[in-house]
Design a protein around this motif. Sequence first.
Motif, short mmCIF file in Angstrom:
data_model
loop_
_atom_site.label_atom_id
_atom_site.label_comp_id
_atom_site.label_asym_id
_atom_site.label_seq_id
_atom_site.Cartn_x
_atom_site.Cartn_y
_atom_site.Cartn_z
N GLN A 1 0.83 -1.21 0.00
CA GLN A 1 0.00 0.00 0.00
C GLN A 1 0.87 1.25 0.00
N GLU A 2 1.90 1.25 0.82
CA GLU A 2 2.80 2.40 0.87
C GLU A 2 3.59 2.54 -0.43
N ASP A 3 4.00 1.41 -0.99
CA ASP A 3 4.82 1.44 -2.20
C ASP A 3 4.09 2.02 -3.40
N GLN A 4 2.77 1.95 -3.41
CA GLN A 4 2.02 2.37 -4.58
C GLN A 4 2.15 3.86 -4.90
N GLY A 5 2.55 4.65 -3.94
CA GLY A 5 2.71 6.08 -4.19
C GLY A 5 4.09 6.48 -4.69
N ILE A 6 5.03 5.53 -4.77
CA ILE A 6 6.41 5.88 -5.09
C ILE A 6 6.54 6.43 -6.51
N ALA A 7 5.96 5.73 -7.48
CA ALA A 7 6.09 6.17 -8.87
C ALA A 7 5.45 7.54 -9.09
N LEU A 8 4.38 7.82 -8.36
CA LEU A 8 3.74 9.13 -8.48
C LEU A 8 4.64 10.23 -7.93
N ALA A 9 5.34 9.94 -6.84
CA ALA A 9 6.27 10.92 -6.27
C ALA A 9 7.42 11.19 -7.24
N VAL A 10 7.91 10.14 -7.90
CA VAL A 10 8.97 10.32 -8.89
C VAL A 10 8.45 11.11 -10.08
N GLU A 11 7.23 10.85 -10.50
CA GLU A 11 6.64 11.58 -11.62
C GLU A 11 6.63 13.08 -11.36
N LYS A 12 6.31 13.47 -10.14
CA LYS A 12 6.28 14.89 -9.80
C LYS A 12 7.67 15.53 -9.92
N ALA A 13 8.70 14.71 -9.79
CA ALA A 13 10.08 15.24 -9.85
C ALA A 13 10.67 15.21 -11.25
N ILE A 14 9.91 14.78 -12.25
CA ILE A 14 10.47 14.68 -13.60
C ILE A 14 11.05 16.00 -14.10
N PRO A 15 10.42 17.15 -13.89
CA PRO A 15 11.06 18.39 -14.32
C PRO A 15 12.44 18.61 -13.69
N GLN A 16 12.60 18.24 -12.43
CA GLN A 16 13.90 18.36 -11.77
C GLN A 16 14.90 17.36 -12.35
N ILE A 17 14.45 16.14 -12.60
CA ILE A 17 15.32 15.13 -13.19
C ILE A 17 15.75 15.56 -14.59
N GLU A 18 14.82 16.10 -15.35
CA GLU A 18 15.13 16.59 -16.69
C GLU A 18 16.21 17.66 -16.66
N ALA A 19 16.07 18.61 -15.75
CA ALA A 19 17.05 19.70 -15.66
C ALA A 19 18.44 19.15 -15.33
N LEU A 20 18.50 18.14 -14.45
CA LEU A 20 19.78 17.55 -14.08
C LEU A 20 20.41 16.83 -15.27
N VAL A 21 19.65 16.02 -15.97
CA VAL A 21 20.18 15.30 -17.13
C VAL A 21 20.66 16.28 -18.20
N GLU A 22 19.88 17.31 -18.44
CA GLU A 22 20.25 18.30 -19.46
C GLU A 22 21.53 19.03 -19.09
N ALA A 23 21.78 19.22 -17.81
CA ALA A 23 23.01 19.88 -17.38
C ALA A 23 24.21 18.95 -17.52
N ILE A 24 24.03 17.67 -17.23
CA ILE A 24 25.13 16.70 -17.31
C ILE A 24 25.48 16.38 -18.75
N TYR A 25 24.47 16.26 -19.60
CA TYR A 25 24.63 15.74 -20.96
C TYR A 25 25.78 16.38 -21.77
N PRO A 26 25.83 17.71 -21.94
CA PRO A 26 26.89 18.26 -22.79
C PRO A 26 28.29 18.02 -22.23
N ARG A 27 28.43 18.02 -20.94
CA ARG A 27 29.73 17.78 -20.31
C ARG A 27 30.14 16.32 -20.49
N PHE A 28 29.18 15.44 -20.30
CA PHE A 28 29.46 14.01 -20.46
C PHE A 28 29.81 13.71 -21.91
N GLN A 29 29.11 14.35 -22.83
CA GLN A 29 29.35 14.16 -24.26
C GLN A 29 30.76 14.56 -24.64
N GLU A 30 31.32 15.51 -23.91
CA GLU A 30 32.67 16.00 -24.18
C GLU A 30 33.75 15.23 -23.40
#
Length: 269
Positions: free
Chosen positions: A31-60
């Motif tokens: 029952q408690e676990d069922q809310g985990i994916a929804l909590a992660v979904e709310k953080a997608i904009p933050q995750i996106e910003a982090l990946v976008e910041a890492i990507y060009p540096r990693f590419q180089e």
Amino acid sequence: MKDFTKITEQSSNHDGLENLSTRELLEGINQEDQGIALAVEKAIPQIEALVEAIYPRFQEGGRLFYIGAGTSGRLGIVDASEIPPTFGLDHGRVIGIIAGGDHAIRKAVEFAEDNPDQAWEDLQAFGFNEKDSLIGIAASGTTPYVLGGIAKAKEAGWVTGGITNNPGSPLALNSEFPVELAVGPEFVTGSTRMKSGTAQKLALNMISTALMIRIGRIQGNKMVDMQLSNNKLVDRGTRYLQQALDLPYDEAKALLQEHGSVRAALSAR
């Protein structure tokens, strides 16, 4: 530092656990676990910003480091260790470091997380440059080992991200790109290896997989650069080639073994 509510230490929504049957315990955890994916979904904009910041540096040619203590540190090591076999990158491109060193992967090292200078000392063994990125992982968002490493990395010009389960925590406030996964109190009060750890694992999967796809380590939806390190993976690669090139199984396997990777085999045809 502003005040914040440490959700990870709040009392469980369930009580009298020792009086519950096995079925009741399992249903409560689920029952408690069922809310985990929804909590992660709310953080997608933050995750996106982090990946976008890492990507060009990693590419180089930059590297991605994870630091954490306990469960958080182990999760970073697990994610980093899967990059070479899955995507064919060198082991030195994504690196997980845990407070207390490799010994702490299997056995807790007391008070290792309490030294704010140790993470940066641990990172020195790898050298660094301005293209590198660091993600600190801490459910509480207050782990001195992680906070100290993030602070030093920012001074050195690294991209810094922080994965925490306490919004507004010091890790969230002091990382350039915080990822706040508010999964709520744990089934067993304070046991952050449960919902918090699961949410961290989901976020790490998203970060590293999206990054690998962005740098071209996937074709279509296939792991064309995976290491052929066991019979299962050889079979998987063979079936990829069968499908892509419309070949009999034995011919596809011979082609794979000749060229050493799915990508190379595809490029040769």
